[in-house]
Enzyme design. Structure first.
Site, PDB file in Angstrom:
ATOM      1  N   GLU A 111      -7.973  -6.009  -5.210  1.00  0.00           N
ATOM      2  CA  GLU A 111      -7.658  -4.898  -4.343  1.00  0.00           C
ATOM      3  C   GLU A 111      -6.608  -5.062  -3.416  1.00  0.00           C
ATOM      4  O   GLU A 111      -6.426  -6.295  -2.657  1.00  0.00           O
ATOM      5  CB  GLU A 111      -8.916  -4.794  -3.701  1.00  0.00           C
ATOM      6  CG  GLU A 111      -9.470  -3.366  -3.474  1.00  0.00           C
ATOM      7  CD  GLU A 111      -9.718  -2.654  -4.969  1.00  0.00           C
ATOM      8  OE1 GLU A 111      -8.894  -1.828  -5.279  1.00  0.00           O
ATOM      9  OE2 GLU A 111     -10.890  -3.094  -5.526  1.00  0.00           O
ATOM     10  N   HIS A 112      -5.499  -4.179  -3.372  1.00  0.00           N
ATOM     11  CA  HIS A 112      -4.713  -4.033  -2.516  1.00  0.00           C
ATOM     12  C   HIS A 112      -3.535  -5.065  -2.897  1.00  0.00           C
ATOM     13  O   HIS A 112      -2.603  -5.588  -2.233  1.00  0.00           O
ATOM     14  CB  HIS A 112      -5.053  -4.258  -0.938  1.00  0.00           C
ATOM     15  CG  HIS A 112      -5.473  -2.989  -0.484  1.00  0.00           C
ATOM     16  ND1 HIS A 112      -5.066  -2.208   0.447  1.00  0.00           N
ATOM     17  CD2 HIS A 112      -6.856  -2.651  -0.327  1.00  0.00           C
ATOM     18  CE1 HIS A 112      -5.983  -1.166   0.740  1.00  0.00           C
ATOM     19  NE2 HIS A 112      -7.102  -1.240   0.353  1.00  0.00           N
ATOM     20  N   ASP A 160      -3.312   2.763  -9.876  1.00  0.00           N
ATOM     21  CA  ASP A 160      -4.244   3.760 -10.267  1.00  0.00           C
ATOM     22  C   ASP A 160      -3.474   4.692 -11.334  1.00  0.00           C
ATOM     23  O   ASP A 160      -3.851   5.261 -12.274  1.00  0.00           O
ATOM     24  CB  ASP A 160      -4.380   4.642  -8.859  1.00  0.00           C
ATOM     25  CG  ASP A 160      -5.327   4.013  -7.902  1.00  0.00           C
ATOM     26  OD1 ASP A 160      -5.867   2.958  -8.234  1.00  0.00           O
ATOM     27  OD2 ASP A 160      -5.437   4.432  -6.827  1.00  0.00           O
ATOM     28  N   ASP A 176      -1.646  -4.397  -5.589  1.00  0.00           N
ATOM     29  CA  ASP A 176      -0.730  -3.820  -6.337  1.00  0.00           C
ATOM     30  C   ASP A 176       0.673  -3.594  -5.626  1.00  0.00           C
ATOM     31  O   ASP A 176       1.754  -3.725  -6.329  1.00  0.00           O
ATOM     32  CB  ASP A 176      -1.302  -2.532  -6.976  1.00  0.00           C
ATOM     33  CG  ASP A 176      -1.880  -1.321  -6.063  1.00  0.00           C
ATOM     34  OD1 ASP A 176      -1.873  -1.930  -4.941  1.00  0.00           O
ATOM     35  OD2 ASP A 176      -1.914  -0.288  -6.161  1.00  0.00           O
TER      36      ASP A 176
END
Length: 395
Positions: free
Chosen positions: A47-48, A187, A50
């Site tokens: 998470e976070h 995403d 990318d």
């Protein structure tokens, strides 16, 4: 960006298509000629990471944005949004495309099309109708699903020389520069390039992707906390700036370029809060690679440990969880033990959790949440059982 949260069984998808075509025909006077779709996603871990050029492990899910379309002979784009009470938007490709003043959904459409033009692609207008069942504001990437669906629609409609990865990159640029949320590439990439029965281990620097088979004995459960993610855009941008500060201070292109051990040895060079932000990113990226290996070998004990550590890191280092989600993760972790894993997923400040567990534990997990979550938090959970699905394409 849709409100429709019906389950994505085949008959429901058909009913969505039927309603979509009906609205299209009512709006434009004839039936659409083609249909396209792009799925939402759930991130299993990473998470976070990318936008820090690290690793992520998402899969596309069987909830999607659907587009009905007919090409036009002129340069006008007309759009109707089924899930927003059939609101409409219209703009010309011959004029500068600017943001809509009051319809947020319109800006995702406008931004994608504007950035296709900025990339040098030439095409005419279209009549479009849009619907979907990706839950909005839940951390399942309804916005990326919409961006990729629009990009894929114009790619297919006008035979644009774009790869699926370029459709994803165009959607990210639109969200960063037109909508104004500094999201990473994860995403859009998994929405464009997802694969049935597989997660995607994505290197967010090179965009190299490895398909990771999802073990058949494990179910993927998404639990929507139904805590509204009201702070996500501003706080997301703040976290990104803090990560960039850490990388800049340490002389790195991105936090991808430092190991956890080296980060610790440079701890005194960073403000305490900036160090904790960096610590989460570097450790979660490392956990992601290990989690992909655990999935490959069906090592559920290792996966459970990694998901638990990821949630703690998001809670304590990155500070993006909320008490309601922390409570749900706690009781589900106690229930699953080392037979499955659970963590918050998405940008944070509300939204969803993802849990991976054997199929025979799913009903007990549902009952546990029904018994304890609302009683403790005052919120009613929504549970989705998902499967890894194909990325964007024509229906």
């Amino acid at each position: 960006m849709t409100f429709n949260t019906s389950k994505p069984e085949s008959n429901i998808c058909q009913s969505m298509l039927t309603e979509l075509d009906s609205v299209f025909t009512q709006t434009f006077g004839s039936a659409p000629t083609r249909h396209f779709q792009a799925p939402g996603r759930v991130n299993l871990i990473g998470e976070h990471t990318d936008y820090n050029d690290g690793f992520v492990l998402p899969c596309a899910i069987n909830y999607q944005t659907l587009v009905a379309v007919t090409p036009r002979d002129d340069m006008t784009v007309k759009v109707v949004a089924v899930d927003y009470n059939n609101q409409q938007d219209e703009f010309s490709l011959e004029n500068e495309i600017s943001a809509h003043s009051s319809q947020l959904w319109s800006n995702y459409v406008r931004g994608v099309i504007k950035h296709l033009q900025m990339r040098g692609h030439v095409f005419k207008g279209a009549n479009l109708a849009i619907t979907g069942n990706v839950p909005q504001g839940a951390g399942l990437s309804s916005s990326a699903s919409l961006e990729v669906a629009i990009g894929e629609t114009f790619r297919g409609l006008y035979d644009l020389l774009l790869t699926k990865a370029e459709v994803a990159l165009n959607g990210q640029e639109a969200e960063n520069q037109f909508v104004g949320c500094q999201c990473g590439i994860m995403d859009q990439m998994v929405s464009a390039c997802g694969s049935k029965f597989n997660a995607l281990l994505l290197d967010c620097r090179s965009l190299d992707a490895e398909l990771i088979s999802m073990p058949e004995n494990l179910a993927v459960m998404i639990i929507n906390s139904n805590v509204k993610r009201g702070l996500v855009d501003s706080e997301y941008n703040t976290r990104r700036l803090q990560c960039e500060e850490a990388a800049g201070t340490l002389g790195l292109k991105a936090l991808r370029d430092i190991s956890l051990a080296d980060l610790h040895s440079n701890k005194d060079k960073l403000p305490e809060v900036v160090y904790r932000r960096a610590h989460h990113v570097v450790s979660d990226s490392e956990r992601t690679v290990l989690a992909a290996q655990a999935l490959k070998t069906n090592d559920v004990v290792q996966l459970s440990r990694l998901m638990a550590a990821s949630h703690i890191s998001m809670r304590d280092d990155f500070e993006i969880t909320v008490p309601q989600i922390d409570f749900a993760v706690k009781i589900l972790t106690e229930y699953l033990g080392d037979k499955g894993g659970v963590r918050m997923t998405g940008g944070g400040f509300g939204g969803c959790m993802v849990a991976i567990m054997p199929h025979d534990l799913v009903e007990g997990a549902k009952q546990l949440m029904a018994k304890r979550y609302q009683a403790e938090t005052g919120y009613q959970e929504t549970i989705y059982i998902c499967s890894a699905s194909e990325g964007a394409g024509e229906i």
